[in-house]
Design a protein around this motif. Structure first.
Motif, PDB file in Angstrom:
ATOM      1  N   LEU A 267       0.834  -1.193   0.000  1.00  0.00           N
ATOM      2  CA  LEU A 267       0.000   0.000   0.000  1.00  0.00           C
ATOM      3  C   LEU A 267       0.875   1.250   0.000  1.00  0.00           C
ATOM      4  N   HIS A 268       0.452   2.237  -0.768  1.00  0.00           N
ATOM      5  CA  HIS A 268       1.252   3.449  -0.931  1.00  0.00           C
ATOM      6  C   HIS A 268       0.341   4.674  -0.837  1.00  0.00           C
ATOM      7  N   THR A 269       0.726   5.619  -0.003  1.00  0.00           N
ATOM      8  CA  THR A 269      -0.017   6.876   0.108  1.00  0.00           C
ATOM      9  C   THR A 269       0.540   7.899  -0.873  1.00  0.00           C
ATOM     10  N   SER A 270      -0.297   8.871  -1.206  1.00  0.00           N
ATOM     11  CA  SER A 270       0.113   9.925  -2.131  1.00  0.00           C
ATOM     12  C   SER A 270       1.227  10.769  -1.530  1.00  0.00           C
ATOM     13  N   HIS A 271       2.229  11.035  -2.336  1.00  0.00           N
ATOM     14  CA  HIS A 271       3.284  11.952  -1.927  1.00  0.00           C
ATOM     15  C   HIS A 271       3.031  13.362  -2.456  1.00  0.00           C
ATOM     16  N   GLU A 272       1.851  13.569  -3.029  1.00  0.00           N
ATOM     17  CA  GLU A 272       1.570  14.841  -3.683  1.00  0.00           C
ATOM     18  C   GLU A 272       0.503  15.678  -2.978  1.00  0.00           C
ATOM     19  N   ARG A 273      -0.422  15.011  -2.287  1.00  0.00           N
ATOM     20  CA  ARG A 273      -1.502  15.787  -1.692  1.00  0.00           C
ATOM     21  C   ARG A 273      -2.337  14.939  -0.735  1.00  0.00           C
ATOM     22  N   TYR A 274      -3.103  15.640   0.101  1.00  0.00           N
ATOM     23  CA  TYR A 274      -4.135  15.009   0.913  1.00  0.00           C
ATOM     24  C   TYR A 274      -5.157  16.064   1.304  1.00  0.00           C
ATOM     25  N   TRP A 275      -6.299  15.628   1.827  1.00  0.00           N
ATOM     26  CA  TRP A 275      -7.372  16.535   2.232  1.00  0.00           C
ATOM     27  C   TRP A 275      -7.541  16.500   3.753  1.00  0.00           C
ATOM     28  N   LYS A 276      -8.001  17.616   4.286  1.00  0.00           N
ATOM     29  CA  LYS A 276      -8.421  17.666   5.681  1.00  0.00           C
ATOM     30  C   LYS A 276      -9.805  18.289   5.733  1.00  0.00           C
ATOM     31  N   VAL A 277     -10.732  17.606   6.424  1.00  0.00           N
ATOM     32  CA  VAL A 277     -12.109  18.077   6.576  1.00  0.00           C
ATOM     33  C   VAL A 277     -12.356  18.305   8.056  1.00  0.00           C
ATOM     34  N   ASP A 278     -12.832  19.497   8.404  1.00  0.00           N
ATOM     35  CA  ASP A 278     -13.054  19.796   9.822  1.00  0.00           C
ATOM     36  C   ASP A 278     -14.069  20.912   9.939  1.00  0.00           C
TER      37      ASP A 278
ATOM     38  N   GLU B   8       2.549  10.859  -9.986  1.00  0.00           N
ATOM     39  CA  GLU B   8       3.533  10.002  -9.315  1.00  0.00           C
ATOM     40  C   GLU B   8       2.872   8.833  -8.602  1.00  0.00           C
ATOM     41  N   LEU B   9       1.627   9.006  -8.219  1.00  0.00           N
ATOM     42  CA  LEU B   9       0.929   7.944  -7.480  1.00  0.00           C
ATOM     43  C   LEU B   9       0.402   6.854  -8.400  1.00  0.00           C
ATOM     44  N   ILE B  10      -0.280   7.249  -9.487  1.00  0.00           N
ATOM     45  CA  ILE B  10      -0.990   6.279 -10.310  1.00  0.00           C
ATOM     46  C   ILE B  10      -0.028   5.650 -11.308  1.00  0.00           C
ATOM     47  N   THR B  11       0.581   4.565 -10.874  1.00  0.00           N
ATOM     48  CA  THR B  11       1.504   3.796 -11.723  1.00  0.00           C
ATOM     49  C   THR B  11       0.987   2.381 -11.931  1.00  0.00           C
ATOM     50  N   ASN B  12      -0.286   2.191 -11.651  1.00  0.00           N
ATOM     51  CA  ASN B  12      -0.925   0.893 -11.771  1.00  0.00           C
ATOM     52  C   ASN B  12      -2.333   1.129 -12.300  1.00  0.00           C
ATOM     53  N   SER B  13      -3.056   0.069 -12.547  1.00  0.00           N
ATOM     54  CA  SER B  13      -4.427   0.186 -13.003  1.00  0.00           C
ATOM     55  C   SER B  13      -5.258   0.944 -11.976  1.00  0.00           C
TER      56      SER B  13
ATOM     57  N   ILE C  38      -2.655   3.650  -3.451  1.00  0.00           N
ATOM     58  CA  ILE C  38      -2.731   2.628  -4.492  1.00  0.00           C
ATOM     59  C   ILE C  38      -2.107   1.334  -3.984  1.00  0.00           C
ATOM     60  N   ARG C  39      -2.660   0.226  -4.484  1.00  0.00           N
ATOM     61  CA  ARG C  39      -2.085  -1.094  -4.186  1.00  0.00           C
ATOM     62  C   ARG C  39      -1.108  -1.466  -5.299  1.00  0.00           C
ATOM     63  N   GLN C  40       0.108  -1.758  -4.933  1.00  0.00           N
ATOM     64  CA  GLN C  40       1.097  -2.160  -5.935  1.00  0.00           C
ATOM     65  C   GLN C  40       2.325  -2.717  -5.221  1.00  0.00           C
ATOM     66  N   TRP C  41       2.608  -4.002  -5.451  1.00  0.00           N
ATOM     67  CA  TRP C  41       3.712  -4.659  -4.742  1.00  0.00           C
ATOM     68  C   TRP C  41       5.068  -4.124  -5.179  1.00  0.00           C
ATOM     69  N   ASN C  42       5.241  -3.854  -6.439  1.00  0.00           N
ATOM     70  CA  ASN C  42       6.571  -3.506  -6.947  1.00  0.00           C
ATOM     71  C   ASN C  42       6.816  -1.998  -7.020  1.00  0.00           C
ATOM     72  N   LYS C  43       5.960  -1.193  -6.407  1.00  0.00           N
ATOM     73  CA  LYS C  43       6.132   0.262  -6.436  1.00  0.00           C
ATOM     74  C   LYS C  43       7.136   0.667  -5.365  1.00  0.00           C
ATOM     75  N   VAL C  44       8.092   1.503  -5.739  1.00  0.00           N
ATOM     76  CA  VAL C  44       9.097   2.001  -4.809  1.00  0.00           C
ATOM     77  C   VAL C  44       8.817   3.472  -4.545  1.00  0.00           C
ATOM     78  N   ASP C  45       8.504   3.790  -3.297  1.00  0.00           N
ATOM     79  CA  ASP C  45       8.203   5.169  -2.935  1.00  0.00           C
ATOM     80  C   ASP C  45       9.482   5.944  -2.654  1.00  0.00           C
ATOM     81  N   SER C  46       9.412   7.251  -2.873  1.00  0.00           N
ATOM     82  CA  SER C  46      10.487   8.105  -2.399  1.00  0.00           C
ATOM     83  C   SER C  46      10.440   8.151  -0.879  1.00  0.00           C
ATOM     84  N   ILE C  47      11.558   8.514  -0.273  1.00  0.00           N
ATOM     85  CA  ILE C  47      11.679   8.460   1.182  1.00  0.00           C
ATOM     86  C   ILE C  47      10.980   9.670   1.796  1.00  0.00           C
ATOM     87  N   LEU C  48      10.098   9.397   2.769  1.00  0.00           N
ATOM     88  CA  LEU C  48       9.424  10.454   3.505  1.00  0.00           C
ATOM     89  C   LEU C  48      10.143  10.691   4.822  1.00  0.00           C
TER      90      LEU C  48
END
Length: 815
Positions: free
Chosen positions: A603-614, A648-653, A704-714
Motif C-alpha cells: 500500500l502506498h499513500t500519495s506523496h503529492e496531496r491530501y485533504w483535511k475536513v473539519d 507520481e501515485l498512479i503507476t498501476n491500473s 494505491i495497491r502495488q507490490w513492486n512500487k518504490v516510494d520516495s523516502i518520507l
C-alpha cells in the motif's frame, strides 16, 4: 507586464530557454556606473515603413560622465545598420559596430567626472523581433513596440529600435519626434507637445516625458486610432486619460475600462500619488503578446477588450506597474518579483477595493493553486523568487508565487506597517532601480522588524511551507481554558523549514464563538500554549488565509441539503441530512500524506496531496463528498485541468486505487471502504472520481495497491509531533492570578488579576533586551500598558513578587 499565457490558459512544455546566446548580454549595470544618459531624443521616420518594412531614425543621447578619463561610450543596438554618428557640433565620430550588437562610439574629447556631452546616431533597418514576444513591430497600419523580450537576455528590449544602455538601472527622460502618414495617430510616453503637418501627407508628432524611465519603458504606438479622452482627478490634481482604439471599439473600451478610475483611486490610496503626467492605454490589434506597462502609454491586447469587465484585473495589473516597475524598477532580472509579483498582488487589492475581501481571497487562492499545481511544469523547474535565473524571468514563479509572497508579507508586518512602509519606499526611491536586498533593508529600517527569515524562506528559497494542526489538548482552569496546540510544518519543494512565520490560530466552540491568536511558527513543530475564555471544539490554522502556504481551502456555512462545491478544497459535497447550520472547512494540502505507522509493503499513500475536513458539524449531519483524481501528464498544460496532481501515485491500473482515512495525525491510515470508485469508462486513462458516501471529520489521502512500487523516502515521524520549537510561559507562582489580554495586542494591552503583593514588571523584546520596567501595586485593578514605540513582534513580560517567585508571559504585538 502581464504575459500572454494569462490569456491563452495553455502552454506547451519545452526545454527552450531564454538567452541561449551569452554574447547578447551586453548591458551590464556597471556600464551605468561610468556614464549616465540623462536625456534621449528619438526622431523616427515611419512615413515609408509600410512599403520598406524598415525604420529610419536618429537617436540623440545627452549624457554625463561619472568618472575621469572617459573617451568612449558603448550603446546596445540590435542589428540595425548605423549610417553615421556625430557630436553636438555635428562633427563625425568614429565608431565600431562590427558585431551588430554593441555600438562603440569614440569621443572627440576626453570627459572627466561631471562633464556632459551629446552624440547623435543615425541608423535604419528592419527591427529584430523576439521569437516569443517583444521588439518593434511593423504591421501596417500598426507600428508599435513591446519593450521587453521574453527570450533574449537582457530582457530589456529598447535596443531593438534605438541605441541605449539596455539594462534595468539606466533611466532617462525622453523626447520623441515621430513622422507618420497623416491618416494615423501617434502616441508616445508623456505629453503631446505639438504636431506639424509636413505638407506631403505626413505629420510629425512631438511627445515629451520629463520623468526618467528605463529603456524598456520607452514607447511608440501608431495606428488609425480614435482617442477616447477622459480625466482622472487624483491626489496630484487632474490627469488626462487617453484610450486609443479603432473607432468601432471605442464603446467596448469604455465598458472594459469602466473601473479604471476605481483602480487609480485604489492604488493612490495604498501607494501614494500617481506621479506621471498622463494615463494611457493603446489597443494592440496583434496576437502573440500580453500587455506591456510602458509608462503613461500602456500597450493593451485587443483580446482583452470584451465590452465588459472580464479582463479588468489585467487592466489593473498594468496600471499598478506605474508604481511597481516604472516608478521604482527592479535592478536586475533576478529582482523581477518586485515588478511582477507586486503587480499581480495589486490585482487582489483592486478586487478587494471593488468587490470586498472575498474577491481578494478568491484571486489569491486561484493564483496560489496555479503556483503550487502548474508552476514547475510551465517554468521547467523549481526556482527561488530572489536571484531567479534569467531564463525564467517571466514565468509562474515570478507572477503568482511572487504575489503570494507579497500577500504573506502583510502578515509579517501587519497592515499598518506593510502599507505605510511600502508607500514610503515608493516615495523615497521614486525614479530609481532597487534590488531584493535594497527592499529588505528599507523595510527593516522602516518597520523595525527583522525580516531575514522572511526573505530566506519566501524570496531566496524554493518551494512552500505547509502548516496544520497536528493535535491539541484542553484543560479547564478557573473559568478559562489552558490550551496546548501542536502545529506541524511540512514543505513542498523547499530546501528547509520556514522560521518565525506569523500564523493565526482560531479557536471555535460549538456556539461558533471564536478566539483568534497569532503564533510565530518555527521549524517542523511548534507547541503553542495559551489561555482562552471558551472551550474549543475546533481549532484551525490560518482560517483567514493570511499566509500563502501549500494549502488551498474553502470554509463555508451550510444551512440546507444539496450540492456545495469547495473549489479551492477540491472536493464537492452533496449534503444529505442537516438539522442545523454547519461550519465546514475543506483543505487541499499540496504536500505528502504521512506514511504508515505500521508498514504495509503493498500500500502506498500519495506523496503529492491530501485533504483535511473539519469544522463544527451539527448532530445528524450527513454528506456525500466527491474528489477527482488525475494522473495524466500531458505536454500541453491547461490551467483548467487537474493534470499532474496524481501522476507520481498512479503507476498501476485505476482499479488498484484506494482512499485512506484517519481522524488525525496520531492515528494510522485505514482504507475507507464506504466509497464509490468511478474510473469513467477506463482503468488506464488515469482520470476518475471517488465518492465518499458518508463524509467524516479527519484526513483523506489517495493511495494505491502495488507490490513492486518504490516510494520516495518520507521524513520519519515517530510520534504525532516529536520536535518542539517554541517558548513556553514559565509559571513560578499561580498564573491564574494574572491575565494578559488581548493577545496579540495592538496599541495597548491590559494586565489583570489579583496581585497579592507589590510586584515588579520587566518587559523584554524578542532578543532579550529589556525595554521597560514598572512597579505593580498590590490589588486587583486592570493596568493598561501602551505599546507606543514598540515594534511588531514577540515580547516577554516577567512579573516578580517580593518573595522571589515570578512568572514569565509572552505577548505578540501586531499593530
Amino acid at each position: 507586464m502581464r504575459t500572454v499565457f494569462l490569456l491563452l490558459f495553455c502552454f506547451v512544455i519545452s526545454n527552450t530557454k531564454a538567452g541561449n546566446n551569452p554574447n547578447l548580454f551586453r548591458a551590464s549595470n556597471e556600464r551605468s556606473d561610468t556614464i549616465d544618459i540623462i536625456h534621449t531624443t528619438i526622431s523616427l521616420d515611419l512615413s515609408a515603413s509600410a512599403s520598406t518594412q524598415q525604420i529610419v531614425s536618429c537617436c540623440k543621447a545627452k549624457f554625463v560622465s561619472l568618472m575621469n578619463n572617459v573617451n568612449q561610450i558603448n550603446f546596445d543596438l540590435l542589428k540595425l545598420p548605423v549610417d553615421s554618428v556625430v557630436d553636438s557640433n555635428n562633427q563625425n565620430l568614429l565608431f565600431d559596430y562590427s558585431d551588430s550588437l554593441l555600438l562603440k562610439v569614440f569621443l572627440s574629447t576626453t570627459l572627466n567626472s561631471g562633464d556632459t556631452s551629446i552624440v547623435s546616431i543615425y541608423y535604419h533597418g528592419h527591427p529584430t523581433l523576439d521569437v516569443t514576444a517583444g521588439g518593434f513591430y511593423i504591421q501596417p497600419p500598426y507600428f508599435f513596440n513591446i519593450g521587453v523580450s521574453y527570450d533574449l537576455v537582457p530582457h530589456t528590449f529598447g535596443r531593438s529600435w534605438f541605441p541605449c544602455f539596455d539594462n534595468f538601472v539606466e533611466r532617462s527622460s525622453y523626447e520623441f519626434f515621430i513622422k507618420s502618414p497623416s491618416s494615423l495617430k501617434v502616441l508616445c510616453n508623456g505629453a503631446l507637445i505639438d504636431t506639424v503637418n509636413n505638407g506631403n501627407s505626413t505629420t510629425t508628432w512631438h511627445w515629451k516625458l520629463d520623468e526618467t524611465i528605463p529603456t524598456y519603458d520607452a514607447s511608440v504606438a501608431v495606428s488609425d486610432y480614435t482617442i477616447v479622452h477622459q480625466n482622472f482627478t487624483g491626489l496630484n490634481g487632474t490627469i488626462p486619460v487617453l484610450l486609443a482604439a479603432h473607432a468601432s471599439d471605442t464603446q467596448s473600451v469604455k465598458n472594459s475600462f469602466i473601473h479604471l478610475e476605481d483602480a487609480l483611486h485604489c492604488y493612490e490610496h495604498y501607494w501614494g500619488p500617481y506621479k506621471w503626467n498622463r494615463i494611457g492605454y493603446n489597443i494592440m490589434y496583434f496576437s502573440g503578446t500580453g500587455g506591456m506597462e510602458h509608462a503613461t502609454n500602456i500597450a493593451y491586447p485587443h483580446i482583452e477588450i470584451t465590452g465588459n469587465t472580464l479582463y479588468e484585473s489585467a487592466m489593473a495589473h498594468e496600471l499598478s506597474h506605474q508604481w511597481f516597475g516604472n516608478l521604482v524598477t527592479c535592478k536586475s532580472d533576478g529582482d523581477m518579483w518586485l515588478n511582477e509579483g507586486w503587480a499581480t498582488f495589486n490585482e487582489y487589492l483592486f478586487e478587494d477595493w471593488l468587490y470586498g475581501i472575498s474577491a481578494y481571497k478568491s484571486y489569491m487562492q486561484k493564483d496560489l493553486e496555479y503556483s503550487l499545481h502548474f508552476a514547475k511544469y510551465i517554468d521547467n523547474g523549481i526556482f527561488p523568487l530572489g536571484n531567479l535565473p534569467n531564463t525564467d524571468t517571466y514565468g509562474y514563479t515570478v507572477y503568482w508565487k511572487g504575489a503570494g509572497a507579497v500577500h504573506s508579507l502583510r502578515s509579517y508586518l501587519g497592515d499598518s506597517l506593510f502599507f505605510n512602509c511600502v508607500k514610503s519606499y515608493l516615495s523615497d526611491h521614486q525614479f530609481s532601480a532597487q534590488s531584493n536586498l535594497d527592499f529588505k533593508n528599507y523595510l527593516e529600517n522602516c518597520s523595525g522588524i527583522y525580516l531575514t527569515d522572511y526573505f530566506n524562506d519566501w524570496i531566496f528559497n524554493t518551494g512552500f511551507s505547509q502548516f496544520s494542526i497536528d493535535s491539541f489538548s484542553v484543560s479547564p482552569n478557573g473559568g478559562w481554558n489552558d490550551v496546548s496546540v501542536y502545529i506541524r510544518q511540512k514543505t513542498n519543494e523547499s530546501s528547509h523549514y520556514f522560521h518565525n512565520v506569523p500564523l493565526e490560530i482560531t479557536f471555535m466552540n460549538n456556539n461558533w464563538d471564536k478566539v483568534t491568536e497569532t503564533v510565530l511558527a518555527n521549524g517542523p513543530c511548534t507547541i503553542y500554549k495559551t489561555k482562552i475564555p471558551i472551550f474549543p471544539d475546533y481549532i484551525t490554522v490560518d482560517l483567514n488565509q493570511k499566509i500563502a502556504d501549500a494549502i488551498t481551502d474553502d470554509a463555508k456555512i451550510i444551512k440546507t441539503t444539496g450540492v456545495n462545491n469547495f473549489v479551492n478544497g477540491k472536493m464537492n459535497l452533496n449534503v444529505q441530512t442537516i438539522s442545523d447550520s454547519a461550519f465546514v472547512r475543506v483543505e487541499h494540502n499540496y504536500v505528502y500524506a504521512d506514511g504508515f505507522k505500521t508498514p504495509h509493503p503493498s500500500l502506498h499513500t500519495s506523496h503529492e496531496r491530501y485533504w483535511k475536513v473539519d469544522g463544527i458539524f451539527p448532530s445528524g449531519f450527513d454528506s456525500k463528498a466527491t474528489i477527482t483524481y488525475n494522473g495524466t501528464s500531458p505536454s500541453q498544460v491547461s490551467l483548467s485541468s487537474g493534470a499532474y496532481l496524481d501522476d507520481e501515485l498512479i503507476t498501476n491500473s485505476e482499479d488498484s486505487l484506494v482512499l485512506f482515512y484517519r481522524i488525525n495525525a496520531s492515528n494510522d491510515w485505514q482504507i475507507e471502504t464506504d466509497i464509490s470508485l468511478s474510473t469513467q469508462g477506463s482503468v488506464t486513462n488515469k482520470t476518475g472520481q471517488i465518492t465518499i458516501n458518508h463524509l467524516k471529520k479527519g484526513e483523506y489521502a489517495l493511495g494505491i495497491r502495488q507490490w513492486n512500487k518504490v516510494d520516495s523516502i518520507l521524513p520519519v515521524i515517530t510520534d504525532s509531533c516529536t520536535i518542539v520549537i517554541g517558548i513556553k510561559d514559565n509559571f513560578h507562582f499561580n498564573s491564574d492570578e494574572i491575565i494578559i489580554y488581548p493577545n496579540p495586542a495592538g496599541d495597548s494591552f491590559f494586565i489583570s488579576g489579583n496581585r497579592k503583593t507589590i510586584s515588579f514588571l520587566e518587559i523584554f523584546d524578542g532578543s532579550g533586551r529589556k525595554i521597560e520596567t514598572k512597579i505593580l501595586d498590590k490589588g486587583s485593578d486592570n493596568l493598561e500598558l501602551k505599546t507606543t514605540g514598540w515594534l511588531n513582534g514577540l515580547y516577554f513580560l516577567k512579573i516578580s513578587q517580593s518573595n522571589g517567585e515570578f512568572l514569565v508571559k509572552k505577548i505578540i504585538v501586531m499593530k
